[in-house]
Design a protein around this motif. Structure first.
Motif, PDB file in Angstrom:
ATOM      1  N   PHE A   1      17.218  -4.937  -2.809  1.00 33.37           N
ATOM      2  CA  PHE A   1      16.151  -3.992  -3.144  1.00 33.37           C
ATOM      3  C   PHE A   1      15.519  -4.291  -4.505  1.00 33.37           C
ATOM      4  O   PHE A   1      14.376  -3.918  -4.753  1.00 33.37           O
ATOM      5  CB  PHE A   1      16.677  -2.555  -3.121  1.00 33.37           C
ATOM      6  N   GLU A   2      16.261  -4.948  -5.401  1.00 34.15           N
ATOM      7  CA  GLU A   2      15.706  -5.288  -6.711  1.00 34.15           C
ATOM      8  C   GLU A   2      14.619  -6.351  -6.627  1.00 34.15           C
ATOM      9  O   GLU A   2      13.931  -6.612  -7.603  1.00 34.15           O
ATOM     10  CB  GLU A   2      16.811  -5.770  -7.654  1.00 34.15           C
ATOM     11  N   SER A   3      14.462  -6.977  -5.470  1.00 31.40           N
ATOM     12  CA  SER A   3      13.410  -7.977  -5.268  1.00 31.40           C
ATOM     13  C   SER A   3      12.153  -7.344  -4.682  1.00 31.40           C
ATOM     14  O   SER A   3      11.257  -8.055  -4.211  1.00 31.40           O
ATOM     15  CB  SER A   3      13.911  -9.082  -4.328  1.00 31.40           C
ATOM     16  N   GLU A   4      12.071  -6.019  -4.699  1.00 30.10           N
ATOM     17  CA  GLU A   4      10.949  -5.315  -4.085  1.00 30.10           C
ATOM     18  C   GLU A   4      10.113  -4.559  -5.118  1.00 30.10           C
ATOM     19  O   GLU A   4      10.576  -4.256  -6.220  1.00 30.10           O
ATOM     20  CB  GLU A   4      11.464  -4.309  -3.047  1.00 30.10           C
ATOM     21  N   ILE A   5       8.879  -4.242  -4.717  1.00 30.10           N
ATOM     22  CA  ILE A   5       7.978  -3.361  -5.462  1.00 30.10           C
ATOM     23  C   ILE A   5       7.790  -2.119  -4.605  1.00 30.10           C
ATOM     24  O   ILE A   5       7.545  -2.230  -3.398  1.00 30.10           O
ATOM     25  CB  ILE A   5       6.605  -4.030  -5.683  1.00 30.10           C
ATOM     26  N   TRP A   6       7.877  -0.958  -5.212  1.00 28.74           N
ATOM     27  CA  TRP A   6       7.721   0.287  -4.470  1.00 28.74           C
ATOM     28  C   TRP A   6       6.458   1.010  -4.907  1.00 28.74           C
ATOM     29  O   TRP A   6       6.128   1.066  -6.092  1.00 28.74           O
ATOM     30  CB  TRP A   6       8.907   1.212  -4.690  1.00 28.74           C
ATOM     31  N   ALA A   7       5.782   1.584  -3.907  1.00 28.43           N
ATOM     32  CA  ALA A   7       4.594   2.404  -4.163  1.00 28.43           C
ATOM     33  C   ALA A   7       4.593   3.582  -3.196  1.00 28.43           C
ATOM     34  O   ALA A   7       5.378   3.610  -2.239  1.00 28.43           O
ATOM     35  CB  ALA A   7       3.328   1.570  -3.985  1.00 28.43           C
ATOM     36  N   ASP A   8       3.717   4.535  -3.447  1.00 29.38           N
ATOM     37  CA  ASP A   8       3.615   5.711  -2.569  1.00 29.38           C
ATOM     38  C   ASP A   8       3.180   5.268  -1.181  1.00 29.38           C
ATOM     39  O   ASP A   8       2.201   4.543  -1.014  1.00 29.38           O
ATOM     40  CB  ASP A   8       2.614   6.710  -3.155  1.00 29.38           C
ATOM     41  N   ILE A   9       3.898   5.721  -0.154  1.00 21.84           N
ATOM     42  CA  ILE A   9       3.630   5.250   1.192  1.00 21.84           C
ATOM     43  C   ILE A   9       2.222   5.648   1.663  1.00 21.84           C
ATOM     44  O   ILE A   9       1.551   4.876   2.352  1.00 21.84           O
ATOM     45  CB  ILE A   9       4.694   5.762   2.187  1.00 21.84           C
ATOM     46  N   GLY A  10       1.747   6.830   1.276  1.00 22.91           N
ATOM     47  CA  GLY A  10       0.404   7.241   1.690  1.00 22.91           C
ATOM     48  C   GLY A  10      -0.668   6.315   1.139  1.00 22.91           C
ATOM     49  O   GLY A  10      -1.622   5.963   1.848  1.00 22.91           O
ATOM     50  N   VAL A  11      -0.526   5.899  -0.101  1.00 19.91           N
ATOM     51  CA  VAL A  11      -1.487   4.979  -0.715  1.00 19.91           C
ATOM     52  C   VAL A  11      -1.444   3.619  -0.013  1.00 19.91           C
ATOM     53  O   VAL A  11      -2.487   3.021   0.292  1.00 19.91           O
ATOM     54  CB  VAL A  11      -1.197   4.823  -2.223  1.00 19.91           C
ATOM     55  N   VAL A  12      -0.247   3.113   0.260  1.00 21.03           N
ATOM     56  CA  VAL A  12      -0.110   1.811   0.932  1.00 21.03           C
ATOM     57  C   VAL A  12      -0.710   1.874   2.338  1.00 21.03           C
ATOM     58  O   VAL A  12      -1.401   0.943   2.773  1.00 21.03           O
ATOM     59  CB  VAL A  12       1.373   1.386   0.976  1.00 21.03           C
TER      60      VAL A  12
ATOM     61  N   ASN B   1      -3.150   3.757   3.358  1.00 16.27           N
ATOM     62  CA  ASN B   1      -4.611   3.781   3.257  1.00 16.27           C
ATOM     63  C   ASN B   1      -5.183   2.422   2.863  1.00 16.27           C
ATOM     64  O   ASN B   1      -6.142   1.935   3.473  1.00 16.27           O
ATOM     65  CB  ASN B   1      -5.052   4.843   2.239  1.00 16.27           C
ATOM     66  N   LEU B   2      -4.606   1.804   1.826  1.00 17.73           N
ATOM     67  CA  LEU B   2      -5.152   0.541   1.328  1.00 17.73           C
ATOM     68  C   LEU B   2      -5.000  -0.600   2.326  1.00 17.73           C
ATOM     69  O   LEU B   2      -5.815  -1.507   2.365  1.00 17.73           O
ATOM     70  CB  LEU B   2      -4.483   0.171   0.006  1.00 17.73           C
ATOM     71  N   TYR B   3      -3.948  -0.544   3.125  1.00 16.10           N
ATOM     72  CA  TYR B   3      -3.718  -1.616   4.103  1.00 16.10           C
ATOM     73  C   TYR B   3      -4.090  -1.191   5.523  1.00 16.10           C
ATOM     74  O   TYR B   3      -3.714  -1.854   6.486  1.00 16.10           O
ATOM     75  CB  TYR B   3      -2.256  -2.080   4.036  1.00 16.10           C
ATOM     76  N   GLN B   4      -4.818  -0.084   5.626  1.00 22.08           N
ATOM     77  CA  GLN B   4      -5.389   0.390   6.890  1.00 22.08           C
ATOM     78  C   GLN B   4      -4.330   0.495   7.991  1.00 22.08           C
ATOM     79  O   GLN B   4      -4.498  -0.004   9.092  1.00 22.08           O
ATOM     80  CB  GLN B   4      -6.531  -0.540   7.331  1.00 22.08           C
ATOM     81  N   ARG B   5      -3.256   1.156   7.659  1.00 18.33           N
ATOM     82  CA  ARG B   5      -2.173   1.336   8.633  1.00 18.33           C
ATOM     83  C   ARG B   5      -2.153   2.743   9.230  1.00 18.33           C
ATOM     84  O   ARG B   5      -1.205   3.070   9.951  1.00 18.33           O
ATOM     85  CB  ARG B   5      -0.823   1.057   7.966  1.00 18.33           C
ATOM     86  N   GLY B   6      -3.139   3.569   8.914  1.00 17.57           N
ATOM     87  CA  GLY B   6      -3.163   4.923   9.441  1.00 17.57           C
ATOM     88  C   GLY B   6      -1.944   5.694   8.987  1.00 17.57           C
ATOM     89  O   GLY B   6      -1.615   5.731   7.801  1.00 17.57           O
TER      90      GLY B   6
END
Length: 394
Positions: free
Chosen positions: A190-201, A203-208
């Motif tokens: 998990f330390e090799s990851e970046i985390w962001a708010d799922i709602g923002v991700v 929207n930005l990546y058009q995943r509904g």
């Protein structure tokens, strides 16, 4: 026999400076073989250790049936709501289910050591996600706020990639993100990851409203059986694969660990053949240089077996020195060094090389085998030196 062997061995070792060039070449070639082998084993051990430390027995990873990996999985918000109320899902003191719907996307980062682009995993998560990682700890800054382009980065990402210092604004793809926190999970994947708010991700990546995985803490590790039965019998969920999180990561790492090991051993064996040839030449030169010496010893009563054992022990000593140099050098150069490799999600997993005791033993065994095989025929030759060689003129 023992006294004769000891005397000849000491005489051989004292004469090593006279054959310094050949002896040094043998030692260094064996050191290189052991170093290469231990380097690959340290890589495999370090990667395996990182992955083996990832996951908990009482946390499940839920994917679409047959997908096997998060990148291939698609789950709906409706499925998430059904799982949220499923039997066996743990709740906190306020009655909230300990469950997190997550989205896994790939972004480009710049590696510090090479300055080249490499895939990094960005994980869209809810604020429940840290509670499902047992060793999660914010080491600097704060968690992201929902609805914002803020990210928290793992310590391994900070170490291996540029631009993730606290307070930095970094462009990932076509979007800019502000680094507001750094976290540690005890050296896990998990330390090799970046985390962001799922709602923002989303929207930005058009995943509904879609997800790629669901993580949930169970009331006990055994509760996974009841959850699997519930999922199989509820038509609202359709087919799902439910994995114990620890087993899930262990299965994801097995193939890569085997590949690293299978590359390291054949390469070391190929190099060992060259080192064996070097040891053979060195010991043949040693016997040739001391033909009259050996014949004289034979003439005054020393046995051929003692001469052979002295030559073989000399070869073993040289190989052991080479193996020790290779092991010590690899330990100080590589143990704990940070590296990254492509993981199962086609993204970089950052890990530390681990030179273990078992690896060092394996390297030393290989060094001794090279020394034994390289010294065997010269030892036999030294045992059969004709006594008349004592009269040979130089």
């Amino acid at each position: 026999m023992l006294k004769q062997t000891s005397a000849i061995t000491m005489m051989n070792l004292r004469s090593l400076p006279q054959r310094a060039g050949m002896s040094l070449a043998t030692v260094l070639s064996i050191a290189l073989v052991v170093g290469v082998l231990l380097g690959f084993l340290a890589m495999a051990n370090g990667f395996q250790r990182t992955v083996d430390g990832t996951g908990s027995e009482d946390v499940v990873v839920i994917l679409r049936g047959g997908s096997q990996a998060e990148l291939n999985s698609v789950l709906s918000a409706d499925q998430f709501r059904v799982i949220e109320t499923a039997p066996g899902i743990a709740v906190d003191a306020d009655g909230n289910a300990l469950i997190s719907g997550e989205l896994y996307v790939v972004v480009d980062g710049i590696k510090r050591d090479l300055g080249t682009e490499a895939n990094l995993p960005m994980r869209g998560v809810s604020l429940q996600a840290p509670r499902l990682r047992g060793q999660f700890e914010l080491t600097a800054g704060r968690m992201f706020e929902t609805g914002t382009n803020e990210i928290v980065a793992g310590e391994a990402v900070l170490d291996a990639f540029e631009g993730f210092e606290l307070g930095q604004t970094i462009r990932l793809g076509s979007n800019e993100w502000q680094v507001v926190g750094l976290f540690s999970t005890g050296g896990t994947v998990f330390e090799s990851e970046i985390w962001a708010d799922i709602g923002v991700v989303q929207n930005l990546y058009q995943r509904g409203s879609s997800l790629q995985s669901i993580r949930a803490r169970l009331t006990s590790p055994d509760a996974i059986t009841g959850l699997e039965e519930f999922a199989a019998n509820d038509p609202r969920i359709n087919e799902l694969d439910i994995f114990n999180e620890k087993d899930f990561y262990a299965s994801q790492s097995g193939t890569l660990t085997q590949v690293i090991t299978l590359i390291g051993w054949p390469l070391a064996i190929i190099m060992a053949i060259g080192a064996f040839a070097g040891a053979w030449n060195a010991m043949y030169s040693s016997v040739d240089a001391r033909m009259r010496e050996i014949a004289t010893l034979r003439a005054i009563g020393f046995s051929g077996g003692a001469a052979a054992m002295g030559t073989l022990i000399e070869s073993l000593v040289l190989s052991a020195i080479g193996g020790l140099i290779g092991a010590v050098g690899t330990y100080f150069l590589f143990n704990g060094a940070s590296a990254s490799t492509l993981g199962s999600g086609f993204t970089q997993v950052v890990f530390s090389f681990a030179v273990t005791g078992d690896s060092i033993i394996a390297g030393m065994i290989m060094a001794v085998i090279i020394g034994f095989l390289g010294g065997l025929v010269p030892a036999i030759r030294s045992a059969s030196v004709p006594l008349l060689t004592v009269h040979r003129s130089d």
